[in-house]
Each structure stands twice: as structure tokens, then as C-alpha cells.
Write a protein that holds these residues in place. Structure first.
Motif, mmCIF file in Angstrom:
data_model
loop_
_atom_site.group_PDB
_atom_site.id
_atom_site.type_symbol
_atom_site.label_atom_id
_atom_site.label_comp_id
_atom_site.label_asym_id
_atom_site.label_seq_id
_atom_site.Cartn_x
_atom_site.Cartn_y
_atom_site.Cartn_z
ATOM 1 N N LYS A 83 1.014 -1.125 0.354
ATOM 2 C CA LYS A 83 0.187 -0.038 0.167
ATOM 3 C C LYS A 83 1.038 0.547 0.259
ATOM 4 O O LYS A 83 0.081 2.263 -0.585
ATOM 5 N N GLU A 84 2.196 1.029 0.484
ATOM 6 C CA GLU A 84 3.165 2.476 0.243
ATOM 7 C C GLU A 84 3.282 2.017 -0.888
ATOM 8 O O GLU A 84 4.118 3.534 -0.894
ATOM 9 N N LEU A 85 3.465 1.503 -1.989
ATOM 10 C CA LEU A 85 4.098 1.369 -3.285
ATOM 11 C C LEU A 85 4.151 2.509 -3.764
ATOM 12 O O LEU A 85 3.277 2.985 -3.873
ATOM 13 N N ILE A 86 5.128 3.634 -3.777
ATOM 14 C CA ILE A 86 5.147 4.175 -4.829
ATOM 15 C C ILE A 86 5.582 3.557 -6.941
ATOM 16 O O ILE A 86 6.282 3.553 -6.474
ATOM 17 N N ILE A 87 4.772 4.688 -7.626
ATOM 18 C CA ILE A 87 4.503 4.588 -8.751
ATOM 19 C C ILE A 87 4.978 5.315 -9.898
ATOM 20 O O ILE A 87 3.990 6.363 -9.750
ATOM 21 N N THR A 88 5.882 5.744 -10.397
ATOM 22 C CA THR A 88 6.686 7.155 -11.193
ATOM 23 C C THR A 88 5.759 7.488 -12.292
ATOM 24 O O THR A 88 4.692 6.744 -12.882
ATOM 25 N N SER A 89 6.035 8.510 -12.696
ATOM 26 C CA SER A 89 5.084 8.911 -14.542
ATOM 27 C C SER A 89 5.954 8.275 -14.658
ATOM 28 O O SER A 89 4.677 7.726 -16.314
ATOM 29 N N ALA A 90 6.424 8.179 -14.830
ATOM 30 C CA ALA A 90 7.160 6.959 -16.100
ATOM 31 C C ALA A 90 6.562 5.469 -15.663
ATOM 32 O O ALA A 90 7.252 4.210 -16.547
ATOM 33 N N GLY A 91 6.230 4.821 -14.940
ATOM 34 C CA GLY A 91 5.899 3.691 -14.388
ATOM 35 C C GLY A 91 6.520 2.540 -14.125
ATOM 36 O O GLY A 91 6.282 1.458 -13.553
ATOM 37 N N GLY A 116 7.188 10.794 -4.914
ATOM 38 C CA GLY A 116 7.194 10.068 -5.752
ATOM 39 C C GLY A 116 6.223 9.681 -6.834
ATOM 40 O O GLY A 116 6.013 9.631 -8.164
ATOM 41 N N ASP A 117 5.295 9.569 -6.239
ATOM 42 C CA ASP A 117 4.320 8.667 -6.991
ATOM 43 C C ASP A 117 3.467 9.873 -7.835
ATOM 44 O O ASP A 117 2.962 11.039 -7.420
ATOM 45 N N ARG A 118 3.524 9.369 -9.242
ATOM 46 C CA ARG A 118 2.713 10.372 -10.453
ATOM 47 C C ARG A 118 3.482 11.161 -10.561
ATOM 48 O O ARG A 118 3.424 12.039 -11.201
ATOM 49 N N ARG A 119 4.954 11.174 -9.772
ATOM 50 C CA ARG A 119 6.434 12.245 -10.850
ATOM 51 C C ARG A 119 7.337 11.753 -11.480
ATOM 52 O O ARG A 119 6.968 10.852 -11.572
ATOM 53 N N PRO A 120 7.591 12.502 -12.303
ATOM 54 C CA PRO A 120 8.756 11.806 -13.176
ATOM 55 C C PRO A 120 10.076 11.364 -12.049
ATOM 56 O O PRO A 120 11.272 10.361 -12.673
ATOM 57 N N TYR A 121 10.053 11.635 -10.864
ATOM 58 C CA TYR A 121 11.209 11.660 -10.045
ATOM 59 C C TYR A 121 10.969 11.363 -8.425
ATOM 60 O O TYR A 121 10.050 11.881 -8.234
ATOM 61 N N ALA A 122 11.861 10.516 -7.956
ATOM 62 C CA ALA A 122 11.793 10.968 -6.481
ATOM 63 C C ALA A 122 12.527 11.935 -5.924
ATOM 64 O O ALA A 122 14.223 12.416 -6.455
ATOM 65 N N VAL A 123 12.120 12.459 -4.490
ATOM 66 C CA VAL A 123 13.029 13.596 -3.542
ATOM 67 C C VAL A 123 12.502 12.949 -2.293
ATOM 68 O O VAL A 123 11.339 12.375 -2.417
#
Length: 217
Positions: A83-91, A116-123
């Protein structure tokens, strides 16, 4: 989490929860979730078919909600919660706790929260261990002023922790930018639960402006 894997006295592997006990099967789903099947797995929820169908698939695999990895010898390592998994805009799928815990190995860091969820990279949003920072400043004879989080020397400490953490994770999980918050997360502030678990949604909402700044918005 399903308790069936265990570290046996003659086969202990640190950093893992062990190998499955006799009669239990454990495998990793395509999305990284830990699945378990066997006689010890519960048959379902009483009078709740919907909840049972969500937890148990038609083949009898229990979907634990944990993310994990099996090594070559069958030892299971838990890497996070689905449930905490982050999926970036690049999938790209990112398990936030992996890099967060790596940053938190620094004695000067209290908490790190990956965004970083639905974002281009992680911050990341990062809080300091006030006692460690105060002691360090005294040893270094540094006056951090009223806003120690913005002091260049403090920023350098955090950057070193982030750089070290980034060497331990895959490229999509690496922190590209960070912001040091002026206060730690607490249950009183609503950013932690009473059992000190992070309220990710609350943190993301409360610090939306800081997050936007990290993405240049």
C-alpha cells in the motif's frame, strides 16, 4: 505478514525473516507482493466473502500485503508494504522504505519520507535528530542560528546521508532533491500515528508547497 517463514537455528541469515516452514509455499508476485499458501493459511473471513476474495486468490495464495524478495537459498527479505508502493509517472515501482531507512542510518537524520507517486522522479522530506545535531554543532564550535536546517554545514550533512543512501538502491529509487523540515514528525502534530507510524498522506498534504518546490513548481 504471514508468519510462516522463520530463521532456523542452523540457517540464520541476517536481514531476512528466514525460509518457509515445512508445508508452506512462499512466492513473489509480479508486482513484488509476498504470497503464501499452505495448511496454516486461514480459510477466509467469517461471513465476509468480499474480504476473503481480496486476501485469498482462487488458487489459495494469501496476498500478505508485504513486498519482498527471495534469495537464491529461499530466504525471504521484506522490503516494504504494497500500500506504500510509489509508482512514478514513468511507471517505475519504488518501495519507499528501502531508501528511507538507508538515509535514516545517519545519526543526524530522524526521518526521511520519499515522495514520487505519479511524479517524474523521487524527492525526499527529511527531519533532523535535534540532539545529535546540537551535539555535533557543539563539537564543531558552530553557531547554527535560529534556523539550523538551512545552515550550509547541516545541509552538507544531510546531502552526505542522501548520497550514501542512493548508492544502495536502484536508479528510480534514488533521491534527486531533498528538503530539510524545521520540525520532526510527531503524533501530536498528526504526522505520526500513536504507534509512531508515518502518516504519509498527512505529510504529503501538509508539506505540499515544499514538495512542489523540489519539483520546480
Amino acid at each position: 505478514m504471514d508468519p510462516s517463514p522463520i530463521n532456523h537455528p542452523a540457517a540464520v541469515r541476517h536481514g531476512t525473516v528466514g525460509r518457509p516452514i515445512a508445508g508452506c509455499e512462499v512466492r513473489i508476485a509480479d508486482d513484488g507482493e509476498v504470497l503464501a499458501r499452505g495448511a496454516m493459511v486461514f480459510p477466509g473471513y467469517h461471513a465476509n466473502e468480499a474480504a476473503t476474495a481480496e486476501a485469498l486468490d482462487p488458487d489459495g495464495w494469501l496476498h500478505t500485503g508485504d513486498l519482498g524478495e527471495l534469495d537464491a537459498d529461499g530466504h525471504l527479505r521484506i522490503t516494504g508494504r504494497k500500500k506504500e508502493l510509489i509508482i512514478t509517472s514513468a511507471g517505475k515501482n519504488i518501495t519507499p522504505t528501502e531508501v528511507e531507512f538507508a538515509v535514516q542510518r545517519s545519526r543526524y537524520v530522524s526521518r526521511a519520507v520519499l515522495i514520487g507517486d505519479r511524479r517524474p522522479y523521487a524527492v525526499a522530506l527529511i527531519t533532523l535528530d535535534a540532539e545529535e545535531i546540537t551535539a555535533w554543532a557543539a563539537r564543531e564550535a558552530l553557531d547554527l542560528g535560529l534556523t539550523p536546517t538551512t545552515h550550509p554545514a547541516v545541509q552538507a550533512l544531510v546531502e552526505a546521508a542522501v548520497t550514501e543512501a542512493n548508492t544502495t538502491v536502484s536508479r528510480p529509487s534514488r533521491i534527486r532533491a531533498f528538503h530539510v523540515l524545521p520540525q520532526d514528525f510527531t503524533p501530536e502534530a498528526g504526522t505520526l500515528t500513536p504507534s509512531l507510524k508515518l502518516r504519509r498522506g498527512v505529510v504529503a498534504e501538509r508539506y505540499a508547497r515544499e514538495i512542489a518546490g523540489l519539483y520546480g513548481e
